[in-house]
Design a protein around this motif. Structure first.
Motif, PDB file in Angstrom:
ATOM      1  N   UNK A 389      -6.028 -15.603  13.356  1.00 40.43           N
ATOM      2  CA  UNK A 389      -4.988 -16.637  12.729  1.00 40.43           C
ATOM      3  C   UNK A 389      -5.095 -17.662  12.321  1.00 40.43           C
ATOM      4  N   UNK A 390      -5.765 -18.760  13.086  1.00 44.50           N
ATOM      5  CA  UNK A 390      -7.127 -19.873  13.009  1.00 44.50           C
ATOM      6  C   UNK A 390      -7.511 -19.320  10.736  1.00 44.50           C
ATOM      7  N   UNK A 391      -8.778 -18.813  10.857  1.00 40.78           N
ATOM      8  CA  UNK A 391      -8.867 -18.602  10.094  1.00 40.78           C
ATOM      9  C   UNK A 391      -8.065 -17.599   8.474  1.00 40.78           C
ATOM     10  N   UNK A 392      -7.037 -17.152   9.120  1.00 39.56           N
ATOM     11  CA  UNK A 392      -5.478 -17.199   8.366  1.00 39.56           C
ATOM     12  C   UNK A 392      -6.537 -15.801   7.613  1.00 39.56           C
ATOM     13  N   UNK A 393      -7.478 -14.029   7.393  1.00 43.24           N
ATOM     14  CA  UNK A 393      -7.804 -13.759   6.704  1.00 43.24           C
ATOM     15  C   UNK A 393      -7.734 -12.478   7.350  1.00 43.24           C
ATOM     16  N   UNK A 394      -5.925 -11.926   8.004  1.00 42.61           N
ATOM     17  CA  UNK A 394      -6.172 -10.723   8.132  1.00 42.61           C
ATOM     18  C   UNK A 394      -4.337 -10.468   6.793  1.00 42.61           C
ATOM     19  N   UNK A 395      -3.404 -11.926   7.088  1.00 44.32           N
ATOM     20  CA  UNK A 395      -2.643 -11.217   6.041  1.00 44.32           C
ATOM     21  C   UNK A 395      -2.613 -12.055   5.442  1.00 44.32           C
TER      22      UNK A 395
END
Length: 470
Positions: A389-395
């Motif tokens: 989530x911190x990197x926000x690389x999934x959404x």
């Protein structure tokens, strides 16, 4: 600080080591008891030695309170109170931190068993991750201790992950993230939905037979959930804000000002921006919700000195866990070269400027819905990997070859999501997903359509957010 001051600091900030009634006087626990809010996320319920845990999240979200609750649980389990050492690290240097641990071990050297170190706001200490690394390497007692670190900044995340590699005590999920309440927790705090089904689904499970059953089971509560969703968009999920609403029917101006101070102090603290400039920037970002950022234009609109100045301020909000990036997708991964979208981590942050000065417009419910749905999806797929989530690389969002956009996509979602917070006209907007993927989920205000023979399902935002929660 000298050694005597550090020993006194440990004694003052770990009162349970000398008094059994410390809970009565602790300001965090006293404030929690004073509110009718029933909310205990317990992100530290399973800590154990020799684990090293990092709990991150924005200020005002309750990290210090959760540390105190973890201490209560440790003492209730029979842990010797003198082996539990707590300290807030604001104002400490890296050398103070190193000597603090030395003094703590000196004061407890005759006690058996592991130590429990709970170090609050560790990210306030410059070079903290290197210091913790050296302590885990060089101090046998600290290496065998259970260590919990909290922080309100993601700025040093990569360095910390590197420094703390192989020093986390073989704990696979040592990164923890505490954000404002999700929608289901918000509803539970308000009460009135105690009988609603409690099934939880991952995004990829929504368009499935179990998903269909879970959605239909919630239909009798659809009106109550829709009302709660509208309230959630007003109140947000910061525990104190929700507690104040439960107690008095409104969020206090004091908490709004406190949250504003967090924006000024944490996110923009390295800046010389005036309060008027910060207000203009936040208002501009709120108006830009759901659209790709044109940072140069934003800089011109609010009077900042160019693209980089605006980028630095926006990145400051992200590093302080007040906002998150939604990147454009490219081959299933974030395309960091393309324009990103920016969403806040809570509806109240998006409403801050309006609440402080009603002459500024309130954000539209449709934009806040898209923000909160995206956040719910990001939290759901990052449940067991908070750093994701911190990197926000999934959404991510997608720009199709025809120039149309799809709000939320990603390999772990399993299905694209488009937000259309309306009661009608959503079918027309569903055509982009249908043409691109052949299926999808349209997030609506109230229309509900789930049919295995239909390529596009319509799910109200409130039902979707409830199912993604825990």
């Amino acid at each position: 600080m000298n050694d005597s001051q550090l020993r006194r600091l440990i004694a003052e900030r770990s009162p349970w080591r000398a008094r059994s009634a410390w809970e009565t006087n602790d300001p965090d626990l006293r404030a929690a008891r004073a509110t009718p809010l029933q909310y205990e996320p317990k992100p530290l319920a399973d800590i154990r030695p020799p684990g090293l845990y990092v709990l991150r999240g924005p200020r005002r979200v309750g990290k210090s309170l959760e540390l105190k609750r973890a201490i209560i649980d440790l003492l209730a389990s029979g842990i010797d109170p003198k082996t539990v050492l707590y300290c807030s690290c604001d104002g400490l240097t890296s050398q103070d931190l190193r000597r603090l641990v030395t003094q703590g071990h000196s004061a407890t050297r005759t006690l058996p068993g592991p130590r429990w170190w709970l170090l609050d706001e560790i990210t306030a200490v410059s070079g903290w991750s290197q210091t913790i690394k050296e302590l885990r390497d060089q101090d046998t007692v600290f290496r065998e201790a259970c260590v919990v670190l909290t922080g309100s900044s993601a700025h040093d995340l990569e360095r910390a992950r590197k420094d703390l590699a192989d020093r986390r005590g073989d704990v696979a999920d040592s990164d923890r993230l505490l954000l404002p309440m999700g929608f289901r927790a918000f509803c539970k705090a308000l009460g009135g939905l105690d009988e609603a089904p409690t099934d939880s689904l991952a995004p990829v499970e929504l368009r499935s037979a179990p998903g269909e059953r879970a959605i239909l089971a919630l239909e009798p509560w659809s009106d109550a959930l829709a009302d709660a969703w509208e309230l959630y968009l007003d109140i947000g999920g910061f525990p104190r804000a929700v507690g104040e609403y439960v107690q008095s029917g409104a969020v206090s101006p004091g908490f709004v000002q406190g949250l504003w101070d967090v924006v000024l102090g944490d996110a923009i603290r390295a800046s010389t921006l005036s309060e008027a400039h910060v207000t203009a920037l936040l208002d501009r970002l709120t108006a830009n919700l759901c659209s790709p950022l044109n940072v140069s234009r934003i800089a011109r609109d609010v009077g900042l000195a160019g693209h980089q100045a605006a980028t630095n301020r926006i990145d400051g909000l992200v590093r302080a866990f007040l906002a998150w990036d939604c990147h454009r997708v490219r081959e299933g991964r974030p395309n960091t070269a393309a324009q990103r979208k920016l969403y806040f981590v809570d509806a109240l942050i998006a409403r801050l400027v309006h609440l402080r000065n009603p002459s500024f417009p309130a954000p539209e419910a449709a934009r806040l819905t898209q923000q909160q749905v995206g956040l719910a999806l990001a939290r759901a797929v990052s449940l067991h990997a908070p750093a994701a989530f911190v990197h926000t690389d999934r959404v991510m969002y997608e720009r199709t070859p025809t120039g149309a956009e799809i709000d939320f996509v990603g390999p772990e979602l399993g299905v694209p999501f488009e937000c259309k917070y309306t009661d009608e006209g959503w079918r027309r907007d569903a055509q982009t997903m249908k043409a691109r993927y052949g299926h999808g989920v349209m997030v609506t205000r109230s229309p509900l359509l789930i049919d295995p023979h239909e390529p596009i399902w319509a799910i109200p935002a409130s039902i979707l957010a409830w199912l993604l929660g825990h």
